[in-house]
Design a protein around this motif. Structure first.
Motif, PDB file in Angstrom:
ATOM      1  N   ARG A 257      33.030 115.408  87.532  1.00 23.63           N
ATOM      2  CA  ARG A 257      32.207 116.785  86.514  1.00 23.63           C
ATOM      3  C   ARG A 257      31.766 115.626  85.045  1.00 23.63           C
ATOM      4  O   ARG A 257      30.850 115.585  84.678  1.00 23.63           O
ATOM      5  CB  ARG A 257      32.581 117.850  85.910  1.00 23.63           C
ATOM      6  N   LEU A 258      32.533 114.663  84.234  1.00 22.94           N
ATOM      7  CA  LEU A 258      32.366 113.380  83.458  1.00 22.94           C
ATOM      8  C   LEU A 258      31.311 112.969  84.102  1.00 22.94           C
ATOM      9  O   LEU A 258      30.968 112.335  82.836  1.00 22.94           O
ATOM     10  CB  LEU A 258      34.072 113.151  83.650  1.00 22.94           C
ATOM     11  N   VAL A 259      31.640 112.202  85.344  1.00 24.26           N
ATOM     12  CA  VAL A 259      30.600 111.180  85.418  1.00 24.26           C
ATOM     13  C   VAL A 259      29.198 111.435  85.378  1.00 24.26           C
ATOM     14  O   VAL A 259      28.101 111.177  84.431  1.00 24.26           O
ATOM     15  CB  VAL A 259      30.765 110.471  86.937  1.00 24.26           C
ATOM     16  N   LYS A 260      28.642 112.602  85.918  1.00 21.89           N
ATOM     17  CA  LYS A 260      27.445 113.549  86.022  1.00 21.89           C
ATOM     18  C   LYS A 260      26.750 113.737  85.117  1.00 21.89           C
ATOM     19  O   LYS A 260      25.869 113.960  84.842  1.00 21.89           O
ATOM     20  CB  LYS A 260      27.952 114.609  86.982  1.00 21.89           C
ATOM     21  N   ARG A 261      28.025 114.326  83.962  1.00 21.25           N
ATOM     22  CA  ARG A 261      27.700 114.330  82.616  1.00 21.25           C
ATOM     23  C   ARG A 261      26.606 113.447  81.739  1.00 21.25           C
ATOM     24  O   ARG A 261      26.585 113.809  80.433  1.00 21.25           O
ATOM     25  CB  ARG A 261      28.119 115.896  81.880  1.00 21.25           C
ATOM     26  N   HIS A 262      27.446 112.359  81.673  1.00 28.61           N
ATOM     27  CA  HIS A 262      27.739 111.281  81.222  1.00 28.61           C
ATOM     28  C   HIS A 262      26.707 110.570  81.249  1.00 28.61           C
ATOM     29  O   HIS A 262      25.631 110.432  81.735  1.00 28.61           O
ATOM     30  CB  HIS A 262      28.648 109.901  81.298  1.00 28.61           C
ATOM     31  N   HIS A 263      25.679 110.512  79.336  1.00 29.92           N
ATOM     32  CA  HIS A 263      24.879 109.450  79.141  1.00 29.92           C
ATOM     33  C   HIS A 263      24.738 108.895  77.736  1.00 29.92           C
ATOM     34  O   HIS A 263      26.364 109.221  76.825  1.00 29.92           O
ATOM     35  CB  HIS A 263      23.545 110.983  79.133  1.00 29.92           C
ATOM     36  N   GLY A 264      23.917 108.385  77.234  1.00 25.78           N
ATOM     37  CA  GLY A 264      23.768 107.517  76.231  1.00 25.78           C
ATOM     38  C   GLY A 264      24.536 106.084  76.291  1.00 25.78           C
ATOM     39  O   GLY A 264      25.262 106.200  77.340  1.00 25.78           O
ATOM     40  N   ASN A 265      24.529 105.487  75.038  1.00 23.83           N
ATOM     41  CA  ASN A 265      24.656 104.720  74.746  1.00 23.83           C
ATOM     42  C   ASN A 265      26.807 104.299  74.880  1.00 23.83           C
ATOM     43  O   ASN A 265      27.277 102.990  75.196  1.00 23.83           O
ATOM     44  CB  ASN A 265      24.537 103.589  73.804  1.00 23.83           C
TER      45      ASN A 265
END
Length: 284
Positions: free
Chosen positions: A68-76
């Motif tokens: 779930r962490l990987v799926k929601r991760h975005h940004g720099n």
């Protein structure tokens, strides 16, 4: 209670001072949330004492949390930074619930194994170095709830260390690290984690089997390679091998059939653990 964002001091673009105030607010909120998480862990400990038995490790839940962490991760913010932070949070609060040590086999390289241990378990959890997988298995077997880290590949002179996991009372393989695989991972060495965990806490997507075979040759190697991950070391017979087979749930019969078709014979077979399906992400 997290503080709400402050309003800019003017209608113009925010100043450096404004942005630094926002950063300080976010830092304070993160700290407050960690404190709040700790308070919930205190309540969790009380609930577990009355409602649940077994180890504090929950491999299935941890695998789900990381996905779930990987799926929601975005940004720099680099993914490995977020991954490491979450791993340390999870491991440290597990340690708070039930203190444990991490026993690690350094035979494949001291630095590589320490990188994996610190990336996934942080510095609060005690680290105990061993030279050899069998020593790790023995230490975990004698403990009340420790973890063992063993390279997920054959190392010189290691022998079939997994045979010691075949007994019902023995610890089992409960995870494979890293949880999130990608090119240039900072703790990329593949590692098996062994411990004793409640059956309902295990993740069983990939089963890990101990096999002893006769007739282990190039044909057998080629037959098994497309359907399973294999760690092989020589066994007593001149053409024998002890195998550690990682295969999708229910797939061991396919592996056995491929071995027999290639001319090998299976002398023994035992389930020695399970872990989450390998989860790979691109570097984009």
């Amino acid at each position: 209670m997290p503080k709400p964002p402050s309003k800019p001091s003017s209608k113009t673009s925010p100043t450096l001072a404004d942005l630094r105030v926002e950063i300080d607010r976010i830092d304070e909120n993160m700290h407050e949330l960690l404190i709040e998480r700790g308070e919930i862990i205190d309540r969790l400990i009380s609930v577990k004492k009355s409602q649940e038995t077994g180890s504090a490790f929950r491999p299935a839940r941890e695998a789900d949390m990381m996905r779930r962490l990987v799926k929601r991760h975005h940004g720099n913010l680099p993914l490995e930074t977020a991954e490491s932070i979450w791993r340390v949070i999870i491991s440290t609060f597990t340690y708070v619930q039930a203190p444990f040590s991490v026993h690690a086999d350094l035979s494949a390289g001291d630095a590589l194994m320490r990188d994996s241990a610190r990336f996934h378990f942080g510095f609060t959890v005690p680290f105990v170095a061993h030279m050899g997988a069998s020593s790790v298995v023995e230490a975990v077997s004698e403990s009340r709830g420790d973890l063992g880290l063993i390279p997920a590949f054959a190392t010189a002179g290691s022998g079939p260390w997994w045979a010691a996991l075949e007994f019902d009372s023995a610890p089992k393989i409960i995870a494979r690290l890293p949880f999130v695989e990608r090119t240039n991972h900072p703790a990329a060495m593949p590692v098996f984690v062994i411990s004793r965990v409640a059956a309902d806490a295990m993740v069983t997507e990939t089963e890990v089997w101990s096999l002893r075979v006769s007739g282990w040759n190039a044909a057998a190697v080629n037959a098994v390679a497309p359907v399973a991950d294999v760690v092989a070391v020589p066994d007593r017979a001149f053409d024998g091998a002890a195998l550690l087979i990682s295969v999708g749930r229910g797939g061991i019969d396919t592996v056995a059939g491929a071995l027999v078709k290639a001319g090998a014979s299976i002398r023994s077979k035992a389930l020695v653990g399970s872990h989450a399906t390998r989860y790979t992400v691109s570097d984009k």
